[in-house]
Design an enzyme around this catalytic site. Structure first.
Site, PDB file in Angstrom:
ATOM      1  N   ARG A 151     -12.140   3.859 -20.467  1.00  0.00           N
ATOM      2  CA  ARG A 151     -12.218   2.404 -20.335  1.00  0.00           C
ATOM      3  C   ARG A 151     -11.169   1.898 -19.347  1.00  0.00           C
ATOM      4  O   ARG A 151     -11.459   1.064 -18.486  1.00  0.00           O
ATOM      5  CB  ARG A 151     -11.983   1.737 -21.694  1.00  0.00           C
ATOM      6  CG  ARG A 151     -13.117   1.859 -22.687  1.00  0.00           C
ATOM      7  CD  ARG A 151     -12.784   1.063 -23.951  1.00  0.00           C
ATOM      8  NE  ARG A 151     -13.848   1.140 -24.951  1.00  0.00           N
ATOM      9  CZ  ARG A 151     -13.825   0.497 -26.106  1.00  0.00           C
ATOM     10  NH1 ARG A 151     -12.791  -0.272 -26.415  1.00  0.00           N
ATOM     11  NH2 ARG A 151     -14.828   0.608 -26.966  1.00  0.00           N
ATOM     12  N   LEU A 205     -14.425  -3.931 -27.113  1.00  0.00           N
ATOM     13  CA  LEU A 205     -14.650  -3.411 -25.762  1.00  0.00           C
ATOM     14  C   LEU A 205     -13.437  -3.597 -24.847  1.00  0.00           C
ATOM     15  O   LEU A 205     -13.572  -3.837 -23.657  1.00  0.00           O
ATOM     16  CB  LEU A 205     -15.886  -4.075 -25.135  1.00  0.00           C
ATOM     17  CG  LEU A 205     -17.197  -3.934 -25.915  1.00  0.00           C
ATOM     18  CD1 LEU A 205     -18.285  -4.764 -25.269  1.00  0.00           C
ATOM     19  CD2 LEU A 205     -17.610  -2.470 -26.022  1.00  0.00           C
ATOM     20  N   GLU A 240       1.337   3.768   2.059  1.00  0.00           N
ATOM     21  CA  GLU A 240       2.104   4.076   3.264  1.00  0.00           C
ATOM     22  C   GLU A 240       3.347   3.197   3.362  1.00  0.00           C
ATOM     23  O   GLU A 240       4.437   3.666   3.710  1.00  0.00           O
ATOM     24  CB  GLU A 240       1.237   3.873   4.507  1.00  0.00           C
ATOM     25  CG  GLU A 240      -0.047   4.695   4.517  1.00  0.00           C
ATOM     26  CD  GLU A 240      -1.237   3.920   3.979  1.00  0.00           C
ATOM     27  OE1 GLU A 240      -2.312   3.991   4.609  1.00  0.00           O
ATOM     28  OE2 GLU A 240      -1.095   3.253   2.929  1.00  0.00           O
ATOM     29  N   LEU A 260     -30.487   0.431 -23.795  1.00  0.00           N
ATOM     30  CA  LEU A 260     -29.885   0.241 -22.472  1.00  0.00           C
ATOM     31  C   LEU A 260     -29.602   1.577 -21.799  1.00  0.00           C
ATOM     32  O   LEU A 260     -29.863   1.737 -20.598  1.00  0.00           O
ATOM     33  CB  LEU A 260     -28.599  -0.574 -22.575  1.00  0.00           C
ATOM     34  CG  LEU A 260     -27.853  -0.805 -21.247  1.00  0.00           C
ATOM     35  CD1 LEU A 260     -28.757  -1.450 -20.213  1.00  0.00           C
ATOM     36  CD2 LEU A 260     -26.591  -1.632 -21.474  1.00  0.00           C
ATOM     37  N   ARG A 290      -7.012  -0.316 -25.517  1.00  0.00           N
ATOM     38  CA  ARG A 290      -6.015  -0.425 -26.594  1.00  0.00           C
ATOM     39  C   ARG A 290      -4.838   0.512 -26.366  1.00  0.00           C
ATOM     40  O   ARG A 290      -4.184   0.953 -27.308  1.00  0.00           O
ATOM     41  CB  ARG A 290      -6.681  -0.130 -27.932  1.00  0.00           C
ATOM     42  CG  ARG A 290      -7.786  -1.134 -28.241  1.00  0.00           C
ATOM     43  CD  ARG A 290      -8.750  -0.646 -29.285  1.00  0.00           C
ATOM     44  NE  ARG A 290     -10.009  -1.403 -29.209  1.00  0.00           N
ATOM     45  CZ  ARG A 290     -11.108  -1.052 -29.834  1.00  0.00           C
ATOM     46  NH1 ARG A 290     -11.138   0.040 -30.574  1.00  0.00           N
ATOM     47  NH2 ARG A 290     -12.202  -1.776 -29.706  1.00  0.00           N
ATOM     48  N   HIS A 347       0.840  -1.191   0.000  1.00  0.00           N
ATOM     49  CA  HIS A 347       0.000   0.000   0.000  1.00  0.00           C
ATOM     50  C   HIS A 347       0.878   1.245   0.000  1.00  0.00           C
ATOM     51  O   HIS A 347       2.094   1.181   0.167  1.00  0.00           O
ATOM     52  CB  HIS A 347      -0.942  -0.021   1.195  1.00  0.00           C
ATOM     53  CG  HIS A 347      -2.024  -1.046   1.068  1.00  0.00           C
ATOM     54  ND1 HIS A 347      -3.092  -1.128   1.944  1.00  0.00           N
ATOM     55  CD2 HIS A 347      -2.220  -2.047   0.158  1.00  0.00           C
ATOM     56  CE1 HIS A 347      -3.887  -2.123   1.579  1.00  0.00           C
ATOM     57  NE2 HIS A 347      -3.383  -2.686   0.510  1.00  0.00           N
TER      58      HIS A 347
END
Length: 376
Positions: A188, A208, A56, A308, A211, A54
């Site tokens: 994306r 989808l 820290e 959608l 790239r 992490h």
């Protein structure tokens, strides 16, 4: 609470560091850390990949774990539980700083104030809520998942100046220019999942995927491919489409239980989730989003058509809209941006607030947020 302007200065630097993990930390939050002594930065770190150190710990490593008398700036409350790595709060206690300045409390129920209390119990001064709104914006998806068991949903659309997104025959490539399409690649890359439909995949042979390479994303780690989440109510996909051959996971959501067609998705990178249908016989979008949150999806980026996108807006499931508007006219026979049905009175219109507008090549990029969002 009053605090020194220096706290804001160093926290701003910690937030800059946290953004270096923008594309790579999923499902973890993006976190940065700066350690300061005598108004000089003596160590910096950020969280890069899940399972890795992490922020820290990365910063303390540069000091051989000794931050005696220093001030530590961290963009999120240090973790106090053991996950894939030991608790950061224990490493800080052992490092003996005088003060720990925290941008915001961790919304994770496993932490949520416990790290702050533990630091206080060991005589370390803690200051909280320094640049908290900026820290929250950086991890909006993580926060929403922790607090509401829902991911952050970003609806991305491209349209002409007269609000059209495809010709009457369905053709939509390309409305926006190359600069805007490149910009979408960064959206994306920052997402946990890309949501689309079988109709869009079949119509556009959509991949989808991200790239961009690591250099373009300004990161040293491998490019992470977001999960591609495809709604396929009638199991129209064959499993032979281009996206199935590319790197990355694919999750198919359907309400169909046709065992013959389900055999198309017996692939190493593909999972199928069968959800109860809604009143229209389609995958229930609210249940889908709850399932994605359960699967540790923080941010959903959509690449879809009017049906959608309209359903997501009507059900109050969109947190943010990003619309690329091209300086072109496509005529009234072209398809509209959102299928919202007929709105016959002005009070029923969907109200948005625009937060930013800028040019991307020849296109206008608009950030907007609905004024009401479902948190069920």
């Amino acid at each position: 609470m009053s605090f020194s302007h220096n706290h804001e200065f160093w926290m701003a630097r910690a937030l800059q560091l946290a953004r270096q993990g923008l594309y790579s930390t999923h499902p973890n939050p993006r976190v940065g850390c700066v350690i300061v002594r005598n108004d000089q930065s003596i160590a910096e770190g950020f969280h890069a990949v899940p399972g890795g150190p992490h922020a820290e710990v990365n910063a303390l490593h540069q000091l051989n774990g000794d931050a005696t008398g220093a001030t530590v700036y961290v963009t999120l409350e240090p973790c106090s539980h053991s996950g894939k790595t030991p608790p950061c709060v224990d490493a800080l206690i052992q490092a003996r700083p005088k003060t720990v300045v925290i941008a915001m409390q961790d919304p994770n129920p496993l932490v949520c104030g416990r790290g702050i209390r533990k630091l206080n119990e060991h005589g370390i001064e803690v200051i909280v809520d320094v640049l908290a709104p900026q820290a929250a914006e950086l991890n909006a998806g993580f926060i929403k998942r922790m607090q509401h068991k829902m991911p952050w949903v970003r609806l991305k659309m491209a349209m002409s100046l007269d609000g059209r997104t495809a010709l009457s025959n369905g053709l939509s490539q390309w409305i926006s220019g190359p600069e805007a399409r490149q910009d979408v690649q960064f959206l994306r890359a920052s997402s946990s999942a890309i949501l689309s439909t079988a109709k869009t995949v079949l119509r556009d042979d959509a991949a989808l995927n991200v790239r961009l390479d690591s250099q373009q994303l300004k990161q040293s780690v491998k490019v992470r491919q977001p999960v591609r989440v495809i709604i396929d109510n009638q199991l129209r996909l064959s499993g032979k489409e281009k996206l199935f051959e590319l790197e990355g996971e694919i999750w198919i959501f359907t309400s169909s239980r046709d065992d013959v067609l389900l055999q198309n998705f017996k692939r190493a990178n593909t999972r199928v989730f069968i959800l109860p249908p809604d009143s229209k016989g389609r995958v229930d979008l609210l249940q889908l989003l709850h399932k994605l949150a359960e699967l540790e999806i923080n941010e959903v980026h959509t690449e879809c058509g009017a049906t959608l996108s309209g359903a997501l807006i009507q059900q109050g499931l969109v947190d943010e809209l990003i619309v690329y508007m091209a300086p072109d006219l496509m005529g009234d026979q072209a398809q509209g941006l959102f299928d919202l049905g007929e709105i016959s009175i002005m009070s029923d219109k969907v109200q948005l607030s625009i937060s930013d507008v800028r040019m991307i090549g020849r296109d206008i990029k608009i950030w907007a947020k609905p004024q009401s969002t479902c948190l069920r």
